[in-house]
Design a protein around this motif. Structure first.
Motif, PDB file in Angstrom:
ATOM      1  N   ILE A  68      98.963   3.818 -56.907  1.00  0.00           N
ATOM      2  CA  ILE A  68      97.589   4.277 -56.760  1.00  0.00           C
ATOM      3  C   ILE A  68      96.930   4.394 -58.128  1.00  0.00           C
ATOM      4  O   ILE A  68      97.416   5.087 -59.004  1.00  0.00           O
ATOM      5  CB  ILE A  68      97.531   5.638 -56.039  1.00  0.00           C
ATOM      6  CG1 ILE A  68      97.978   5.475 -54.593  1.00  0.00           C
ATOM      7  CG2 ILE A  68      96.125   6.217 -56.091  1.00  0.00           C
ATOM      8  CD1 ILE A  68      98.145   6.784 -53.869  1.00  0.00           C
TER       9      ILE A  68
ATOM     10  N   ALA B 153      89.194   5.145 -55.003  1.00  0.00           N
ATOM     11  CA  ALA B 153      89.734   4.990 -53.654  1.00  0.00           C
ATOM     12  C   ALA B 153      88.906   4.020 -52.830  1.00  0.00           C
ATOM     13  O   ALA B 153      89.401   3.420 -51.878  1.00  0.00           O
ATOM     14  CB  ALA B 153      89.790   6.351 -52.960  1.00  0.00           C
ATOM     15  N   SER B 154      87.634   3.863 -53.176  1.00  0.00           N
ATOM     16  CA  SER B 154      86.719   3.015 -52.419  1.00  0.00           C
ATOM     17  C   SER B 154      86.078   1.994 -53.348  1.00  0.00           C
ATOM     18  O   SER B 154      85.676   2.323 -54.472  1.00  0.00           O
ATOM     19  CB  SER B 154      85.643   3.881 -51.752  1.00  0.00           C
ATOM     20  OG  SER B 154      84.672   3.080 -51.112  1.00  0.00           O
ATOM     21  N   LYS B 155      85.947   0.744 -52.900  1.00  0.00           N
ATOM     22  CA  LYS B 155      85.361  -0.322 -53.716  1.00  0.00           C
ATOM     23  C   LYS B 155      83.840  -0.328 -53.585  1.00  0.00           C
ATOM     24  O   LYS B 155      83.295  -0.291 -52.471  1.00  0.00           O
ATOM     25  CB  LYS B 155      85.915  -1.678 -53.285  1.00  0.00           C
ATOM     26  CG  LYS B 155      85.345  -2.863 -54.066  1.00  0.00           C
ATOM     27  CD  LYS B 155      85.981  -4.158 -53.641  1.00  0.00           C
ATOM     28  CE  LYS B 155      85.332  -5.356 -54.341  1.00  0.00           C
ATOM     29  NZ  LYS B 155      85.421  -5.273 -55.809  1.00  0.00           N
TER      30      LYS B 155
ATOM     31  N   GLN C 286      84.041  10.415 -49.461  1.00  0.00           N
ATOM     32  CA  GLN C 286      84.823  10.334 -50.693  1.00  0.00           C
ATOM     33  C   GLN C 286      86.130  11.119 -50.579  1.00  0.00           C
ATOM     34  O   GLN C 286      87.189  10.661 -51.026  1.00  0.00           O
ATOM     35  CB  GLN C 286      83.989  10.857 -51.869  1.00  0.00           C
ATOM     36  CG  GLN C 286      82.827   9.936 -52.233  1.00  0.00           C
ATOM     37  CD  GLN C 286      81.879  10.562 -53.244  1.00  0.00           C
ATOM     38  OE1 GLN C 286      81.831  11.792 -53.397  1.00  0.00           O
ATOM     39  NE2 GLN C 286      81.099   9.726 -53.935  1.00  0.00           N
TER      40      GLN C 286
ATOM     41  N   ALA D 227      88.455   9.170 -48.189  1.00  0.00           N
ATOM     42  CA  ALA D 227      88.967   7.971 -48.856  1.00  0.00           C
ATOM     43  C   ALA D 227      90.038   8.326 -49.875  1.00  0.00           C
ATOM     44  O   ALA D 227      91.061   7.637 -49.992  1.00  0.00           O
ATOM     45  CB  ALA D 227      87.819   7.221 -49.523  1.00  0.00           C
ATOM     46  N   ASP D 228      89.829   9.399 -50.606  1.00  0.00           N
ATOM     47  CA  ASP D 228      90.814   9.815 -51.599  1.00  0.00           C
ATOM     48  C   ASP D 228      92.119  10.253 -50.934  1.00  0.00           C
ATOM     49  O   ASP D 228      93.213   9.985 -51.435  1.00  0.00           O
ATOM     50  CB  ASP D 228      90.242  10.950 -52.449  1.00  0.00           C
ATOM     51  CG  ASP D 228      91.139  11.270 -53.640  1.00  0.00           C
ATOM     52  OD1 ASP D 228      91.354  10.359 -54.465  1.00  0.00           O
ATOM     53  OD2 ASP D 228      91.627  12.406 -53.733  1.00  0.00           O
TER      54      ASP D 228
ATOM     55  N   TYR E 243      93.317   9.234 -47.947  1.00  0.00           N
ATOM     56  CA  TYR E 243      94.009   8.170 -47.219  1.00  0.00           C
ATOM     57  C   TYR E 243      93.957   6.835 -47.955  1.00  0.00           C
ATOM     58  O   TYR E 243      94.144   5.776 -47.348  1.00  0.00           O
ATOM     59  CB  TYR E 243      93.404   8.017 -45.822  1.00  0.00           C
ATOM     60  CG  TYR E 243      93.659   9.208 -44.927  1.00  0.00           C
ATOM     61  CD1 TYR E 243      94.884   9.384 -44.295  1.00  0.00           C
ATOM     62  CD2 TYR E 243      92.674  10.181 -44.740  1.00  0.00           C
ATOM     63  CE1 TYR E 243      95.127  10.479 -43.481  1.00  0.00           C
ATOM     64  CE2 TYR E 243      92.914  11.290 -43.935  1.00  0.00           C
ATOM     65  CZ  TYR E 243      94.124  11.428 -43.313  1.00  0.00           C
ATOM     66  OH  TYR E 243      94.364  12.519 -42.507  1.00  0.00           O
ATOM     67  N   ARG E 244      93.774   6.874 -49.247  1.00  0.00           N
ATOM     68  CA  ARG E 244      93.614   5.647 -50.024  1.00  0.00           C
ATOM     69  C   ARG E 244      94.815   4.720 -49.939  1.00  0.00           C
ATOM     70  O   ARG E 244      94.673   3.491 -50.036  1.00  0.00           O
ATOM     71  CB  ARG E 244      93.318   6.010 -51.486  1.00  0.00           C
ATOM     72  CG  ARG E 244      94.436   6.809 -52.152  1.00  0.00           C
ATOM     73  CD  ARG E 244      93.996   7.400 -53.479  1.00  0.00           C
ATOM     74  NE  ARG E 244      93.629   6.365 -54.436  1.00  0.00           N
ATOM     75  CZ  ARG E 244      92.979   6.609 -55.565  1.00  0.00           C
ATOM     76  NH1 ARG E 244      92.595   7.852 -55.851  1.00  0.00           N
ATOM     77  NH2 ARG E 244      92.701   5.631 -56.392  1.00  0.00           N
ATOM     78  N   GLU E 245      96.028   5.267 -49.761  1.00  0.00           N
ATOM     79  CA  GLU E 245      97.206   4.417 -49.699  1.00  0.00           C
ATOM     80  C   GLU E 245      97.465   3.866 -48.304  1.00  0.00           C
ATOM     81  O   GLU E 245      98.342   3.014 -48.120  1.00  0.00           O
ATOM     82  CB  GLU E 245      98.447   5.170 -50.192  1.00  0.00           C
ATOM     83  CG  GLU E 245      98.967   6.245 -49.256  1.00  0.00           C
ATOM     84  CD  GLU E 245      98.304   7.594 -49.475  1.00  0.00           C
ATOM     85  OE1 GLU E 245      98.925   8.606 -49.097  1.00  0.00           O
ATOM     86  OE2 GLU E 245      97.187   7.632 -50.026  1.00  0.00           O
TER      87      GLU E 245
ATOM     88  N   ARG F   3      91.656   1.195 -45.958  1.00  0.00           N
ATOM     89  CA  ARG F   3      90.866   0.390 -46.883  1.00  0.00           C
ATOM     90  C   ARG F   3      89.411   0.848 -46.838  1.00  0.00           C
ATOM     91  O   ARG F   3      88.828   0.955 -45.754  1.00  0.00           O
ATOM     92  CB  ARG F   3      90.985  -1.081 -46.478  1.00  0.00           C
ATOM     93  CG  ARG F   3      90.476  -2.089 -47.480  1.00  0.00           C
ATOM     94  CD  ARG F   3      90.997  -3.470 -47.104  1.00  0.00           C
ATOM     95  NE  ARG F   3      90.547  -4.495 -48.031  1.00  0.00           N
ATOM     96  CZ  ARG F   3      89.449  -5.233 -47.842  1.00  0.00           C
ATOM     97  NH1 ARG F   3      88.704  -5.049 -46.751  1.00  0.00           N
ATOM     98  NH2 ARG F   3      89.088  -6.145 -48.724  1.00  0.00           N
ATOM     99  N   PHE F   4      88.818   1.078 -48.005  1.00  0.00           N
ATOM    100  CA  PHE F   4      87.485   1.665 -48.077  1.00  0.00           C
ATOM    101  C   PHE F   4      86.556   0.863 -48.986  1.00  0.00           C
ATOM    102  O   PHE F   4      86.990   0.248 -49.963  1.00  0.00           O
ATOM    103  CB  PHE F   4      87.558   3.097 -48.612  1.00  0.00           C
ATOM    104  CG  PHE F   4      88.391   4.022 -47.786  1.00  0.00           C
ATOM    105  CD1 PHE F   4      87.827   4.712 -46.720  1.00  0.00           C
ATOM    106  CD2 PHE F   4      89.746   4.206 -48.048  1.00  0.00           C
ATOM    107  CE1 PHE F   4      88.598   5.567 -45.951  1.00  0.00           C
ATOM    108  CE2 PHE F   4      90.516   5.054 -47.287  1.00  0.00           C
ATOM    109  CZ  PHE F   4      89.937   5.745 -46.233  1.00  0.00           C
TER     110      PHE F   4
END
Length: 417
Positions: free
Chosen positions: A64, A68-70, A104, A107-108, A110-112, A115-116
């Motif tokens: 990681i 977390a989000s693109k 935010q 996303a932080d 469940y980032r692993e 997909r965000f």
């Protein structure tokens, strides 16, 4: 005069009988060894699954980095981002808001696993008609006529967002793998396919049936090879090219669609499953013919009669025949049962590798003991004490519904005048 008499043929016949008995004994030993090996293999596969997941979790945590989000600044970027064969959550925000903070934070967290992406580009907000919202875009390979390809979140808090994602992420029929199997809650119906290349074909067949049952069951399609251990749990051998459909209800009882896969048979199976008309599959050893020892042998088939309905306080051991600790404990358990032979207490053991463990018992290692008071058998209590005769005796004496005849509540022998 001494007379010698020779009995012709007797010795060879006796030898043949001995050889036959030896052969039968060897065959029985081989069968027992095979059963033990299969039990060990099943247990090793379960441990391997657990270890594999731990490694993947560790790898995810180690890799990681970055946001977390693109951030997506154009329609081209967004469209290319959504071409990846993964379900994706996109946040559309014209400015700062509480929903943006929720996105935010989610996303932080469940980032692993998820997909965000996010955007504040005016043309994208206009195209999707959202200025402060979150849209779940399903993976493109799962597009179908029975459900929308994108779903907009209509809540506000992170708990609501979690529920929304959980309910929509996999769609009506999800692609279940070892990585995400835990996301498909019971009751669950799974079609196992032999050829992964036909996954979408069989998924389309399921989608013809399952919409009216949405909300009653989770539905998934899985690779037969990836989940061979689950087939073993159902005692089922995969034959033919069509999917095999297996199900589990809320209590983790197992059900098999015995008819060949078809739209009509799947609908009939779901109707019967919904109506409680199906008999669950139960993996069980045969009921022992002789069960007169101090420690009674319970199997899945006789568990209700022998344990649940015996009208006595009960101590039951869940064991594995190949477990070293279990083998050491057997004589201890036998001695305990002999000491309590005249008491109104039932001592039993249960091979958890050869029988389905009832769902109310959580057995993760061996040996595991549970105490079942006679008036509340539905609420077993796990024994956490030392596996020694005196300690077990003290525990039973203390927790017995009615005080033992030969021991006081401290487990000391009563003095008889």
């Amino acid at each position: 005069m001494t007379v010698f008499v020779t009995v012709v043929g007797k010795v060879p016949l006796a030898a043949a009988n001995v050889a036959n008995r030896n052969l039968q004994a060897q065959l029985a030993a081989t069968n027992a060894a095979n059963r033990n090996l299969q039990a060990q293999l099943d247990a090793m596969n379960k441990k391997l699954d657990d270890l594999t997941q731990e490694v993947k979790d560790l790898q995810s945590r180690l890799k990681i980095s970055g946001p977390a989000s693109k951030q997506l600044d154009s329609l081209k970027e967004l469209e290319e981002y959504l071409q990846v064969q993964e379900t994706t959550l996109i946040g559309f925000f014209g400015g700062d808001s509480s929903l943006k903070l929720t996105f935010q934070a989610y996303a932080d967290k469940y980032r692993e696993k998820k997909r965000f992406g996010h955007t504040s580009a005016a043309d994208l907000l206009k195209k999707y008609g959202v200025t402060d919202g979150i849209i779940l875009f399903r993976a493109p390979q799962y597009a179908n006529k029975f459900e929308e390809n994108q779903v907009e979140f209509d809540g506000s808090g992170i708990e609501e967002l979690t529920t929304f994602v959980k309910g929509n992420f996999h769609g009506l029929v999800g692609h279940r793998t070892r990585d995400n199997a835990a996301e498909f809650n019971r009751p669950v119906v799974v079609a196992y396919v032999k050829n992964p290349e036909k996954t979408n074909h069989w998924r389309s067949q399921m989608l013809e049936v399952v919409p009216p049952y949405a909300g009653m069951f989770s539905f998934a399609i899985s690779s037969k090879d990836e989940f061979q251990h689950e087939h073993n749990e159902y005692g089922y051998d995969y034959t033919g090219d069509k999917p095999v459909v297996l199900a589990r209800d809320e209590r983790n009882q197992k059900f098999i669609m015995k008819d060949e896969f078809s739209i009509e048979n799947l609908k009939a199976f779901l109707d019967d499953l919904k109506g409680g008309k199906l008999e669950p599959y139960l993996k069980s050893e045969p009921v022992p013919e002789d069960n007169n020892g101090p420690v009674k042998v319970a199997v899945a088939k006789n568990f209700e009669d022998l344990i649940t309905n015996n009208g006595k306080d009960t101590l039951i051991e869940f064991y594995s025949p190949w477990c070293r600790d279990c083998k050491k404990f057997f004589p201890v358990y036998d001695e305990l049962a002999e000491k309590l032979a005249d008491e109104d207490v039932f001592i039993a053991k249960f091979d958890a590798t050869a029988n389905d463990v009832p769902p109310e018992f959580e057995v993760r290692d061996f040996p595991t003991l549970f105490w079942l008071p006679k008036d509340s058998k539905s609420k077993p209590v796990k024994y956490e004490g030392i596996h020694e005769v005196n300690e077990l005796l003290k525990y039973i004496a203390k927790h017995a519904t009615i005080e033992l005849k030969g021991f006081n509540r401290d487990g000391e022998p009563k003095i008889v005048d």
